[in-house]
Structures are given as structure tokens and as C-alpha cells.
Design a protein around this motif. Sequence first.
Motif, PDB file in Angstrom:
ATOM      1  N   PRO A 193     -11.203  -7.155   4.044  1.00  0.00           N
ATOM      2  CA  PRO A 193     -11.558  -5.771   3.698  1.00  0.00           C
ATOM      3  C   PRO A 193     -10.525  -5.048   2.846  1.00  0.00           C
ATOM      4  O   PRO A 193     -10.882  -4.211   2.014  1.00  0.00           O
ATOM      5  CB  PRO A 193     -11.726  -5.089   5.067  1.00  0.00           C
ATOM      6  CG  PRO A 193     -11.010  -5.973   6.046  1.00  0.00           C
ATOM      7  CD  PRO A 193     -11.136  -7.358   5.511  1.00  0.00           C
ATOM      8  N   THR A 194      -9.249  -5.377   3.012  1.00  0.00           N
ATOM      9  CA  THR A 194      -8.212  -4.675   2.237  1.00  0.00           C
ATOM     10  C   THR A 194      -8.216  -5.080   0.766  1.00  0.00           C
ATOM     11  O   THR A 194      -7.613  -4.395  -0.057  1.00  0.00           O
ATOM     12  CB  THR A 194      -6.808  -4.955   2.815  1.00  0.00           C
ATOM     13  OG1 THR A 194      -6.548  -6.362   2.765  1.00  0.00           O
ATOM     14  CG2 THR A 194      -6.710  -4.466   4.256  1.00  0.00           C
ATOM     15  N   ARG A 195      -8.893  -6.172   0.449  1.00  0.00           N
ATOM     16  CA  ARG A 195      -8.932  -6.661  -0.940  1.00  0.00           C
ATOM     17  C   ARG A 195     -10.309  -6.533  -1.572  1.00  0.00           C
ATOM     18  O   ARG A 195     -10.481  -6.849  -2.744  1.00  0.00           O
ATOM     19  CB  ARG A 195      -8.496  -8.141  -0.980  1.00  0.00           C
ATOM     20  CG  ARG A 195      -7.136  -8.425  -0.403  1.00  0.00           C
ATOM     21  CD  ARG A 195      -6.016  -7.809  -1.226  1.00  0.00           C
ATOM     22  NE  ARG A 195      -5.931  -8.419  -2.542  1.00  0.00           N
ATOM     23  CZ  ARG A 195      -5.435  -7.811  -3.622  1.00  0.00           C
ATOM     24  NH1 ARG A 195      -4.995  -6.584  -3.536  1.00  0.00           N
ATOM     25  NH2 ARG A 195      -5.395  -8.443  -4.770  1.00  0.00           N
ATOM     26  N   ALA A 196     -11.291  -6.071  -0.794  1.00  0.00           N
ATOM     27  CA  ALA A 196     -12.672  -6.032  -1.286  1.00  0.00           C
ATOM     28  C   ALA A 196     -12.831  -5.180  -2.545  1.00  0.00           C
ATOM     29  O   ALA A 196     -13.660  -5.480  -3.412  1.00  0.00           O
ATOM     30  CB  ALA A 196     -13.598  -5.518  -0.187  1.00  0.00           C
ATOM     31  N   GLY A 197     -12.014  -4.150  -2.674  1.00  0.00           N
ATOM     32  CA  GLY A 197     -12.083  -3.294  -3.852  1.00  0.00           C
ATOM     33  C   GLY A 197     -11.597  -3.985  -5.120  1.00  0.00           C
ATOM     34  O   GLY A 197     -11.805  -3.478  -6.231  1.00  0.00           O
ATOM     35  N   ARG A 198     -10.948  -5.123  -4.948  1.00  0.00           N
ATOM     36  CA  ARG A 198     -10.435  -5.893  -6.092  1.00  0.00           C
ATOM     37  C   ARG A 198     -11.404  -7.001  -6.515  1.00  0.00           C
ATOM     38  O   ARG A 198     -11.071  -7.827  -7.367  1.00  0.00           O
ATOM     39  CB  ARG A 198      -9.081  -6.523  -5.721  1.00  0.00           C
ATOM     40  CG  ARG A 198      -7.984  -5.495  -5.476  1.00  0.00           C
ATOM     41  CD  ARG A 198      -7.608  -4.818  -6.767  1.00  0.00           C
ATOM     42  NE  ARG A 198      -6.521  -3.884  -6.617  1.00  0.00           N
ATOM     43  CZ  ARG A 198      -5.930  -3.278  -7.649  1.00  0.00           C
ATOM     44  NH1 ARG A 198      -6.341  -3.545  -8.877  1.00  0.00           N
ATOM     45  NH2 ARG A 198      -4.964  -2.419  -7.459  1.00  0.00           N
ATOM     46  N   PHE A 199     -12.583  -7.003  -5.903  1.00  0.00           N
ATOM     47  CA  PHE A 199     -13.558  -8.062  -6.174  1.00  0.00           C
ATOM     48  C   PHE A 199     -14.770  -7.506  -6.922  1.00  0.00           C
ATOM     49  O   PHE A 199     -15.270  -6.438  -6.596  1.00  0.00           O
ATOM     50  CB  PHE A 199     -14.031  -8.697  -4.864  1.00  0.00           C
ATOM     51  CG  PHE A 199     -15.183  -9.660  -5.028  1.00  0.00           C
ATOM     52  CD1 PHE A 199     -14.979 -10.905  -5.599  1.00  0.00           C
ATOM     53  CD2 PHE A 199     -16.467  -9.299  -4.645  1.00  0.00           C
ATOM     54  CE1 PHE A 199     -16.040 -11.780  -5.778  1.00  0.00           C
ATOM     55  CE2 PHE A 199     -17.539 -10.173  -4.810  1.00  0.00           C
ATOM     56  CZ  PHE A 199     -17.311 -11.422  -5.378  1.00  0.00           C
ATOM     57  N   SER A 200     -15.222  -8.246  -7.941  1.00  0.00           N
ATOM     58  CA  SER A 200     -16.443  -7.893  -8.678  1.00  0.00           C
ATOM     59  C   SER A 200     -17.330  -9.120  -8.765  1.00  0.00           C
ATOM     60  O   SER A 200     -16.846 -10.252  -8.856  1.00  0.00           O
ATOM     61  CB  SER A 200     -16.109  -7.415 -10.095  1.00  0.00           C
ATOM     62  OG  SER A 200     -15.218  -6.336 -10.075  1.00  0.00           O
ATOM     63  N   LEU A 201     -18.635  -8.881  -8.762  1.00  0.00           N
ATOM     64  CA  LEU A 201     -19.604  -9.981  -8.860  1.00  0.00           C
ATOM     65  C   LEU A 201     -20.472  -9.797 -10.091  1.00  0.00           C
ATOM     66  O   LEU A 201     -20.965  -8.697 -10.360  1.00  0.00           O
ATOM     67  CB  LEU A 201     -20.484 -10.021  -7.615  1.00  0.00           C
ATOM     68  CG  LEU A 201     -21.576 -11.100  -7.642  1.00  0.00           C
ATOM     69  CD1 LEU A 201     -20.985 -12.463  -7.316  1.00  0.00           C
ATOM     70  CD2 LEU A 201     -22.703 -10.758  -6.683  1.00  0.00           C
ATOM     71  N   VAL A 202     -20.652 -10.878 -10.838  1.00  0.00           N
ATOM     72  CA  VAL A 202     -21.602 -10.895 -11.947  1.00  0.00           C
ATOM     73  C   VAL A 202     -22.690 -11.893 -11.569  1.00  0.00           C
ATOM     74  O   VAL A 202     -22.415 -13.091 -11.434  1.00  0.00           O
ATOM     75  CB  VAL A 202     -20.926 -11.306 -13.273  1.00  0.00           C
ATOM     76  CG1 VAL A 202     -21.954 -11.417 -14.393  1.00  0.00           C
ATOM     77  CG2 VAL A 202     -19.839 -10.313 -13.644  1.00  0.00           C
ATOM     78  N   HIS A 203     -23.897 -11.398 -11.362  1.00  0.00           N
ATOM     79  CA  HIS A 203     -25.020 -12.262 -10.972  1.00  0.00           C
ATOM     80  C   HIS A 203     -25.700 -12.745 -12.243  1.00  0.00           C
ATOM     81  O   HIS A 203     -26.542 -12.058 -12.829  1.00  0.00           O
ATOM     82  CB  HIS A 203     -26.000 -11.478 -10.091  1.00  0.00           C
ATOM     83  CG  HIS A 203     -27.160 -12.297  -9.621  1.00  0.00           C
ATOM     84  ND1 HIS A 203     -28.298 -11.746  -9.098  1.00  0.00           N
ATOM     85  CD2 HIS A 203     -27.367 -13.641  -9.608  1.00  0.00           C
ATOM     86  CE1 HIS A 203     -29.157 -12.700  -8.781  1.00  0.00           C
ATOM     87  NE2 HIS A 203     -28.607 -13.861  -9.094  1.00  0.00           N
TER      88      HIS A 203
END
Length: 295
Positions: free
Chosen positions: A99-109
Motif C-alpha cells: 500500500p505504501t508504494r501503490a501511488g507509484r504504480f500505473s497500469l496500461v491495459h
Amino acid sequence: MTSPTPDALLGPAEIRELAGALGVRPTKQRGQNFVIDANTVRRIVRTAGVRPDDVVVEVGPGLGSLTLALLEAADAVVAVEIDDVLAGALPATIAARMPTRAGRFSLVHSDAMQVRELPGAAPTALVANLPYNVAVPVLLHMLETFPTIERTLVMVQAEVADRLAAPPGSKVYGVPSVKANWYADVKRAGSIGRNVFWPAPNVDSGLVALTRRTEPIKTTASRREVFAVVDAAFAQRRKTLRAALAGWAGSAAAAETALVAAGVSPQARGESLTVEEFARIAENRVAENEESAAK
């Protein structure tokens, strides 16, 4: 950077539990083999030399094994996933386990071959467990489309790894070797056993490290023109270049003219040439065309 919890990464039980909950069965069609060993994904991240300031793009994150390990080490991670179910589930997995790193993750579908832009800052590294059946075209597409990618580490079928890293003169030197070398210095960076995957593949895997050339190859020919020569040379790899390039040049005589002008023996074969020599051949064919048009 906040230290991850010890159990943040996915192990065999978590992978199977996630897959079961999603109704996911790995498909051969998409070359899906999920890494189930936390030590292996950490080793991949370590071998890739991922730094705290890196923006890493990952192709084919699957259930998120490698993604979580990348988030431990990088500033940000952008994952490109084609599968509808996997793409839909991955953000929730990241949020639950890190959870502390979730803001650093992006998804391209999306299909990686169709990706032309990525969200956020420009990527500096590509780290991926590439599906075996599309590994080379995806790798070349990403290197061409995102010139800011300085370092790449991909896990591919061992045979493909050997081809990508093969030097001129090697039996497995071919189109992937030359095209990858157009962009980067390429080397083998290790082997991966079958037992770290679910399902276990019928082939071994290998790591390939690519470091972007600091200076592009000096040539007046375009990448397309150089790659056209490479494709023609290896389409009939047993033939001499004079014969193999006849169709590309318009005739065997025209091929010989371009080869001689490039300082390459017409009797040589494609497997003996460096990417720089292919560029010189393309350059001389281009020059010849320009001279003909001017007359």
C-alpha cells in the motif's frame, strides 16, 4: 523509501490463490508462465540494476510477482498488460500487498505492440518476463518507441536469449541479434530454471541485459533501410550476400555494387556481418538510388 513488509512478494501459494480467485488459467496462446519464486524476482531486479530514481516499464506483469519486486526498488513502475482479467486485478493486488508504494504504480491495459506513450515520467528502464511467442518484436518495439530506456533486462526463452546476445560468426547470430545491437550493447545475464514458473515451461529461460548505445550508429541510412538489408540477408542465410540481397537491390549485380562500395565481400554471408556493416550496405544502396533518381 518505505521498507516493504517481508511478505509483500508473491509465493507459490499466493499465486495459485490469486489465479483461483480470478478464474485464471495460464494460456499458451499468450505465453503465460507466472513466476512463483520471490528470490527469482528479486534476483531479476538486482541484475537489472534498478535504482531508486528509475521509472521502470514492465511488459506482461501477469499476477504481479515481478511488479511488486520492482516497486520495492524503483521510483515508479508502469505495467503494460493485454489480458483483461489480469489488468483488472493487478492494481488491487498492488494496493493490498504494498500500500505504501501503490501511488507509484500505473497500469496500461493494452497490447504492448500498440503502445506509443506511457503515463507519468519517461521510462528509464525496461524489466520484464516477456511472453515467449512475442518476446523479440515486443523488445524491439519498446526500444524503438521509448528512446529514454537506458537499461533493459528481459527474461526470455533460453534459445531466444542466445540469439539476442550472439556475436557475428555465431551459429545462432541472426535478425534478432543485429536488430537488438542497433539499439544497445547486448549480453547474456544469467539462466532461470523451469521450477520457478507456474506452469513450468518445457524450455529453460535466460536473462538478457541491454544497455542503450550512448551514441547511435553513424549512418545516413534510416533504421528501416538498415533493417530491410538485415531481413533480406537472413531470409536466405546460406546464400552469399550477392545472391541473398539480389531481390533487395534489384539484381545480383546491383547488390554486388552496394556490397563492394560498403567494403563487404559479395561472397560473405549475413551471419558474419556487424550491424555497422549492414548500415554501410544500406547507405550505399540508398546513395545509388539517389544517384539514379538524379540522372
